[in-house]
Scaffold this motif. Sequence first.
Motif, PDB file in Angstrom:
ATOM      1  N   ARG A   1      -3.665  -3.376 -13.100  1.00 21.22           N
ATOM      2  CA  ARG A   1      -3.503  -2.094 -12.445  1.00 21.22           C
ATOM      3  C   ARG A   1      -3.235  -1.019 -13.489  1.00 21.22           C
TER       4      ARG A   1
ATOM      5  N   GLN B   1       3.750   6.042  -6.556  1.00 17.37           N
ATOM      6  CA  GLN B   1       3.129   6.528  -5.337  1.00 17.37           C
ATOM      7  C   GLN B   1       2.158   7.676  -5.624  1.00 17.37           C
TER       8      GLN B   1
ATOM      9  N   SER C   1       9.214   1.415  -3.297  1.00 23.04           N
ATOM     10  CA  SER C   1       8.661   1.266  -4.644  1.00 23.04           C
ATOM     11  C   SER C   1       9.558   0.383  -5.505  1.00 23.04           C
TER      12      SER C   1
ATOM     13  N   GLN D   1       9.248  -3.217  -4.434  1.00 23.28           N
ATOM     14  CA  GLN D   1       7.970  -3.743  -4.914  1.00 23.28           C
ATOM     15  C   GLN D   1       8.075  -4.149  -6.375  1.00 23.28           C
TER      16      GLN D   1
ATOM     17  N   TYR E   1       0.245  -2.991   1.942  1.00 22.55           N
ATOM     18  CA  TYR E   1      -0.302  -1.856   1.197  1.00 22.55           C
ATOM     19  C   TYR E   1      -0.954  -0.901   2.196  1.00 22.55           C
ATOM     20  N   THR E   2      -0.622   0.393   2.066  1.00 19.28           N
ATOM     21  CA  THR E   2      -1.026   1.364   3.086  1.00 19.28           C
ATOM     22  C   THR E   2      -2.084   2.343   2.614  1.00 19.28           C
TER      23      THR E   2
ATOM     24  N   GLN F   1      -2.315   1.634  -5.264  1.00 24.39           N
ATOM     25  CA  GLN F   1      -1.686   0.351  -4.985  1.00 24.39           C
ATOM     26  C   GLN F   1      -0.176   0.480  -4.835  1.00 24.39           C
TER      27      GLN F   1
ATOM     28  N   GLN G   1       1.489   2.518  -3.084  1.00 27.31           N
ATOM     29  CA  GLN G   1       1.938   2.956  -1.770  1.00 27.31           C
ATOM     30  C   GLN G   1       2.042   1.751  -0.845  1.00 27.31           C
ATOM     31  N   VAL G   2       3.283   1.338  -0.588  1.00 29.16           N
ATOM     32  CA  VAL G   2       3.524   0.122   0.190  1.00 29.16           C
ATOM     33  C   VAL G   2       4.496   0.415   1.324  1.00 29.16           C
TER      34      VAL G   2
ATOM     35  N   PHE H   1      -5.800  -5.432  -2.978  1.00 33.13           N
ATOM     36  CA  PHE H   1      -4.445  -5.309  -2.445  1.00 33.13           C
ATOM     37  C   PHE H   1      -4.432  -4.953  -0.953  1.00 33.13           C
ATOM     38  N   ARG H   2      -5.588  -4.536  -0.410  1.00 32.69           N
ATOM     39  CA  ARG H   2      -5.660  -4.265   1.028  1.00 32.69           C
ATOM     40  C   ARG H   2      -6.354  -5.397   1.795  1.00 32.69           C
TER      41      ARG H   2
END
Length: 733
Positions: A15, A276, A354, A357, A372-373, A378, A380-381, A628-629
Motif C-alpha cells: 500500500r 484517511q 484508524s 486498524q 473497508y468503506t 484503503q 477508510q475503515v 481490500f473491498r
Amino acid sequence: MSSGGSTELGLNAKRTAVKLTGLPLVALSFQTLGIIYSDIGTSPLYVLNGIWPGGGPVPSEEDVIGGISAIVWSLTLLPLLKYVFISLYFGTKEGEGGSFALYQGLYPREDVDVDADRTLTGETLNGQENQKPRTLKEKARWPLLLWNMLHSLTMADGIFTPAVSVTSAVAGIGVAKPSVVGDITVISIAFLVALFLVQQFGTARLSFLFSPISFLWFLLLIGTGIYNITFFPGIFRAFDPSRAVLLFVRTKDYDLLAGILLAVTGCEAMFANLGQFNAASIRLSFCIFVYPALVLAYLGQGARLIHDGAAVLPNMFYNTIPGPVSGPLYWIMFVFATLATLIASQALITATFSLVQQVINSKAFPPIKMLYTSETIQGQVYIPAINWTLMIATIVIVAVFKNLGNLTNAYGFAVATVMISTSLLLAIQMYYVKHFPIIISLCYFLIFGFFDALFWGASFKKIPHGAWVPLLIGGVLELIMVLWVWAKSHEDKFDGKNRMNLRHFIHQTQKNGNDLDEDSGSEDMSYYFLEKESQADDGKEIVDEKPSERKELQRIPSCAVFHKIASGPGVPHTFIGFIRQWPALPRVVIFLSVCIVPTARVPTEERYVVTKVRTIEGFYGVTYYIGFRDDFDVKIDDLTDKICNLERQLNPAISEALIQEIRSVSRATTHVAPHYHVVSKRVDTGVTSPVVNYLREILIESVYRRLATMFPETANWLTSADEIIHVGINAVI
C-alpha cells in the motif's frame, strides 16, 4: 517447486500514500473539514468557560488579552507548526499517521514474501533465526512500545470528544430556554446514538454529508468573530506572545493551562487521520481556512468578554452571538453548533478506527473484523465492534458526568498525554529514520516537549476531578495490547521454529520400494509419514528419521484447503497435527495464504497464483490475492482450473484422465482451519519460579488463549457456508 500464474500482484502488494493534485486535491481538502477539523473547530463552544468558569469572577482586561494570546499561540505552535508543518512528514510509506505510524517507522514490519509463502520444501527450513546485534535502538523496542501504547488514550478521546462536544452544544438550549436544562443529558444521548448509527456508511459518504455543514460552521465563526472584534479592537494585542507570559506571571495560576489546552483538542486527529486522506489535503484546508477561522472566533469572544463582562461570562459562546437571545441568528448558530459537534465527534471516532486498524496490522491487538468503506482509500475503515463499544462508553460517560467541568477535565488529560507521547516518538524517529543531526532531534523535543509538558502537568492535577477516567480506560487498553504483543510474539516464534520442509516428514515412493525419481510417474506410489519425537529445546521439535518410525498413509479421493494463518516458507506445525489426527492424505492438498493488495477489487482471473511440489504428488502452494473491498470467497472451480493449467504447463504429455481426477476430487473440498492451543511452558527464574510460572499460566492460558479463541485470525476469511475442520495443536510458549 514449480510455479504458475502472474506475480504482478505480488510485486505491487504494498500500500502507498494517496497522491493527488489539482481539483481532486481540492475536493479531498474539502472532505477533511467534515472529518478532521470539526473537533478542534468546535472548541470555541467551551474553551473560554474552561479558563474562566461561568460562576466565577469576571477577569480583568489584561487577563483576557493574556488568555486569548495563550490560545492563539497554542494554536500556532501545536496544531499549525507541530502537526501540520512537521508531524505530517512522518507518516508511513503506506500513508498512515498517528502514534503507531511513528513506532512502525522505527521498527517497520518485515515485508511479506508472498512467493516464500508458497514454498513448502527447501533446505533453508531448519528453524534458524538470524541473530542481529542488540543496538541501543533494539534495546529500546519494548520501552518505546510501552510508551507508544499510551496512545491508547486516543481511544479514550473517541469517547470524550462526543461527550464533551455534544453536551456543550446542547447546553445552548438552556441559555435560551432555562426550563429544559434538566433534559440536556437525555437530548445529548439521543444525538449521540444517531451519530454512532450512521458510522456504518463509511468515511467518504459521511464526509460528503458533513463537509458542507462544517464549511458553513467555520464561515459563521469567521463572521461572528469579525463582528465581535469591533466591540474592542484592542484585542489584537493578543498577537504579542508576552501577553500570555505576563498572564501567568501576574496571576500565578498554573491551572489556567488546563482550560487553554481545550483549544487544541483535536490536533492529534490531524495526524491520526492521515491514512484517511493525505498530508497535502490536511495542510491546505487547515492553513487556508480552519486556522484563520479559529483565531478570529477566539479574538471575537475575548473582545466581547472585555466589553460586556458579566453579561456574557455564564456561557461565552452563546452569549456572544450577535443579536438577541432566541433571535434568528442565535438559533441558526445553535443548529450549526449541534451539527458541528456531532461532526466533531466524527473526527475522533474516525481517528480511533484508524488507530485500531494500525494496531491490528501491527499484531498489537486482537484481529477484530474490519470493513473497508472506500473504493480508493484503503485507510477508510469501519470497525463495528469498536463503534458499538464507543457508543456504549460515551453514553455512560454523559450520563455519569453530569458536570461539564469534570468532563472537560477528563478530556484534557487524555489529549495532553497523547501529545507528549507523540513528541518523544517523533524526535526519536527524526534521528533514527530521517537521519537528521541529533541536535535537531533534541531541539525539537526540548521545544515542543516543553509546551506539551506544561499542558500535561496542568491536566495531571485534574486527575481527582475526572481525569482518572481516561487514565483508567487507557491503562486497561494498554494492558490488553501489552499482553497480546508479548504472547503473540511467543506464539509466532514457536510457529517459526517448528515450520518443516514437507519432504522431511512426507515420503513418496514407488510400491516396489524404490525411492521416487524426479521423472517417475504418478501411478503405483506409496506415501509414508515420518513420525517425529519431541525433545525439550525451547519448544523446538527434533526429527528422528529411523525407518521404523514411518507410518503408511492412504491417499483418499478428496481435496483439502489448508489455510495458513502465518506468513513464511515451509509447512506449519499444525499440518503435522492434522496428519496425526487423520492419518491419510487427500488426493489434492492446497496450502492457501491470503494477500490483501492495496486495490479495491482483484479480477477473478488474477486472484490465484499456484506453485506445485514436484517431489510429492498432489501438493500445491497457493497465494490468494484479494482487494481490500473483496469478500473472502475461495472459488474452488477457479482454483482447480489454475491447478490443471499448471499441470499441463509442467507436463504437456499429461493424461486427460489425471486432469479429470483432479477436477473430480476437488468437488469434495474440505477447508482446514488450524490454530495453536497455547500452553505456558515452565521457566526457571530461581526462587521466584513458582510465582512467575503461575502468572505466566494465568496470562497465557486463561487470558490470551480465550482472546485468541474469541478473535481467530481466520474469522474474517471463512464463512459459515464452508465445510471446515478445525485443527488445534498444543504450542508451548
